[in-house]
Design an enzyme around this catalytic site. Structure first.
Site, PDB file in Angstrom:
ATOM      1  N   GLN A 143       0.810  -1.226   0.000  1.00  0.00           N
ATOM      2  CA  GLN A 143       0.000   0.000   0.000  1.00  0.00           C
ATOM      3  C   GLN A 143       0.839   1.270   0.000  1.00  0.00           C
ATOM      4  OE1 GLN A 143      -3.148   0.100  -0.574  1.00  0.00           O
ATOM      5  NE2 GLN A 143      -3.788  -1.997  -0.167  1.00  0.00           N
ATOM      6  N   HIS A 201      -0.747  -3.984  -9.095  1.00  0.00           N
ATOM      7  CA  HIS A 201      -2.115  -3.497  -9.325  1.00  0.00           C
ATOM      8  C   HIS A 201      -2.589  -2.503  -8.269  1.00  0.00           C
ATOM      9  CE1 HIS A 201      -4.756  -5.911  -6.494  1.00  0.00           C
ATOM     10  NE2 HIS A 201      -3.640  -6.619  -6.404  1.00  0.00           N
ATOM     11  N   CYS A 209     -10.007  -8.433   0.636  1.00  0.00           N
ATOM     12  CA  CYS A 209      -9.735  -9.845   0.856  1.00  0.00           C
ATOM     13  C   CYS A 209     -10.682 -10.438   1.880  1.00  0.00           C
ATOM     14  CB  CYS A 209      -8.307 -10.009   1.349  1.00  0.00           C
ATOM     15  SG  CYS A 209      -7.203  -9.008   0.402  1.00  0.00           S
TER      16      CYS A 209
HETATM   17  N1  PMP Z   1      -0.618  -6.957   1.322  1.00  0.00           N
HETATM   18  C1  PMP Z   1      -1.333  -5.831   1.447  1.00  0.00           C
HETATM   19  C2  PMP Z   1      -0.952  -4.816   2.491  1.00  0.00           C
HETATM   20  C3  PMP Z   1      -2.435  -5.608   0.617  1.00  0.00           C
HETATM   21  O1  PMP Z   1      -3.151  -4.483   0.752  1.00  0.00           O
HETATM   22  C4  PMP Z   1      -2.773  -6.575  -0.359  1.00  0.00           C
HETATM   23  C5  PMP Z   1      -3.972  -6.382  -1.269  1.00  0.00           C
HETATM   24  N2  PMP Z   1      -5.173  -6.226  -0.565  1.00  0.00           N
HETATM   25  C6  PMP Z   1      -1.984  -7.720  -0.452  1.00  0.00           C
HETATM   26  C7  PMP Z   1      -0.920  -7.881   0.407  1.00  0.00           C
HETATM   27  C8  PMP Z   1      -2.267  -8.782  -1.498  1.00  0.00           C
HETATM   28  O2  PMP Z   1      -1.891  -8.277  -2.745  1.00  0.00           O
HETATM   29  P1  PMP Z   1      -2.045  -9.060  -4.127  1.00  0.00           P
HETATM   30  O3  PMP Z   1      -3.421  -8.762  -4.592  1.00  0.00           O
HETATM   31  O4  PMP Z   1      -0.993  -8.481  -5.008  1.00  0.00           O
HETATM   32  O5  PMP Z   1      -1.824 -10.504  -3.869  1.00  0.00           O
END
Ligand code: PMP
Length: 373
Positions: free
Chosen positions: A169, A190, A314
């Protein structure tokens, strides 16, 4: 993109990333591991992208392993530790750190009332002989609260303990040039205008091993599978194009965000903004609404063209599942009223104002008990 306020979940593809991806796909689509000339050119481009990324994040190119994103990077890191390793993580890590760490011996650092891990908490538990790794994220995905990763990296260095920061982030929102001081860094394209399924893990040195994905010699034997050069090129290009503007973006956008909070406070009482007293990402507001479940807010705002979230994407779908608000000891009732707003580089004052107005309209609708528009 006017009503899009969920940039911490993902961002739209930036035009610079789009163009770089197309160019790379058209010109250098060959397999970088093949032995003929065109493949060699693709391989050179890939290595040049690694160098350029290294410059942006302050890490030697040899330390960078390209992955499919932050989830893979975090899992690969923990999988590389011995089964009996003692690891220290914070109570507000992303699930891809928390769950990957679970297979090791975990000590969890609490957060203070501002949603920040205090440096003193790490001082209390770090043990030069036993601690294998400390992992504290750079900025939290739900609250935007920045964590003292730089100080913690220094403490770990003094103790000879490895330090990891999940900077998914942070990168693309704030200058990343000093992140290389950490032994391990996680990044994800992304989250800053690149494509999905592309990211990286920085390792302590050229010699560090990683064996999470096996079956090929790519990435110097540390991550098997044909490299996604077009996505990597897009990720690095967008980061290069945005980095010089980040200071100005932070200045302008945090003022817009604060004006939004003031406007919301004029209509909603009490309005609890999580981590309000902590240094926060310029784009994030995590709030506990005074009334009504977050899914009601989300669906009615969505019908009006606004995209917001109830916490981290998530865990969305699981109502009231904010990791941060839970770590702060909120009640179940409060957890159900959490909403997260996260803006982008180009969000305008008018976009923020329109969102505040929509919140007020939804509130009136909910209080009337009326059917959604
Ligand atoms: N770590 C953090 C702090 C995130 O915000 C996210 C995405 N929500 C992730 C890991 C996972 O990222 P990715 O979609 O690239 O697997």
């Amino acid at each position: 993109m006017k009503g899009y306020f969920d940039h911490n979940a993902t961002t739209p593809l930036h035009p610079a990333a789009h163009d770089a991806w197309l160019r790379a796909s058209e010109k250098h689509w060959h397999n970088p591991s093949s032995l003929y000339r065109d493949a060699g050119l693709a391989s050179q481009q890939l290595e040049s992208a690694r160098e350029r990324l290294g410059t942006l994040i302050g890490a030697e190119a040899e330390r960078i392993v390209f992955t499919s994103g932050a989830t893979e990077s975090n899992n690969a890191l923990f999988a590389s530790l011995p089964a009996d390793a003692l690891v220290v993580i914070s109570a507000i890590e992303h699930p891809s750190v928390r769950e990957a760490a679970r297979s090791r011996n975990v000590v969890e650092l609490p957060v203070n009332a501002a949603g920040v891990v205090a440096v003193g908490e790490l001082q209390k538990v770090i043990d030069s002989k036993r601690t294998a790794l400390v992992s504290v994220m750079a900025a939290n995905n739900e609250s935007g609260a920045m964590q003292p990763w730089s100080e913690m990296a220094a403490i770990c260095r003094e103790h000879g303990v490895l330090f990891h920061t999940d900077a998914a982030q942070w990168i693309g929102k704030l200058d990343a040039a000093n992140l290389g001081d950490c032994d391990f860094i996680t990044g994800s394209a992304h989250k800053f205008g690149g494509s999905k399924g592309c990211g990286f893990l920085v390792l302590p040195s050229e010699d560090s091993r990683l064996g999470f994905i096996r079956g090929g010699p790519q990435e110097h034997g540390r991550r098997a599978g044909t490299e996604n050069y077009p996505a990597i090129e897009a990720m690095v290009t967008v980061l290069e194009s945005i980095t010089p503007h980040l200071t100005e973006i932070e200045r302008m956008q945090s003022a817009l965000r604060d004006a939004f909070i003031a406007e919301m406070r004029a209509h909603f009482d009490p309005l609890r903004v999580i981590s309000e007293l902590a240094p926060r990402l310029w784009n994030t507001v995590l709030m506990v609404m005074p009334e009504h479940d977050n899914l009601k807010w989300l669906t009615r705002l969505s019908r009006r063209g606004f995209s917001i979230s109830t916490g981290s994407a998530c865990s969305s779908g699981k109502e009231g599942s904010s990791v941060v608000v839970t770590a702060l000891g909120a009640s179940v009732a409060e957890l159900k009223r959490v909403v997260r707003i996260s803006s982008g580089w180009e969000t305008t004052a008018a976009d923020w104002q329109a969102l505040a107005t929509a919140f007020v309209e939804v509130y009136e609708e909910l209080n009337r008990g009326g059917r959604p528009q």
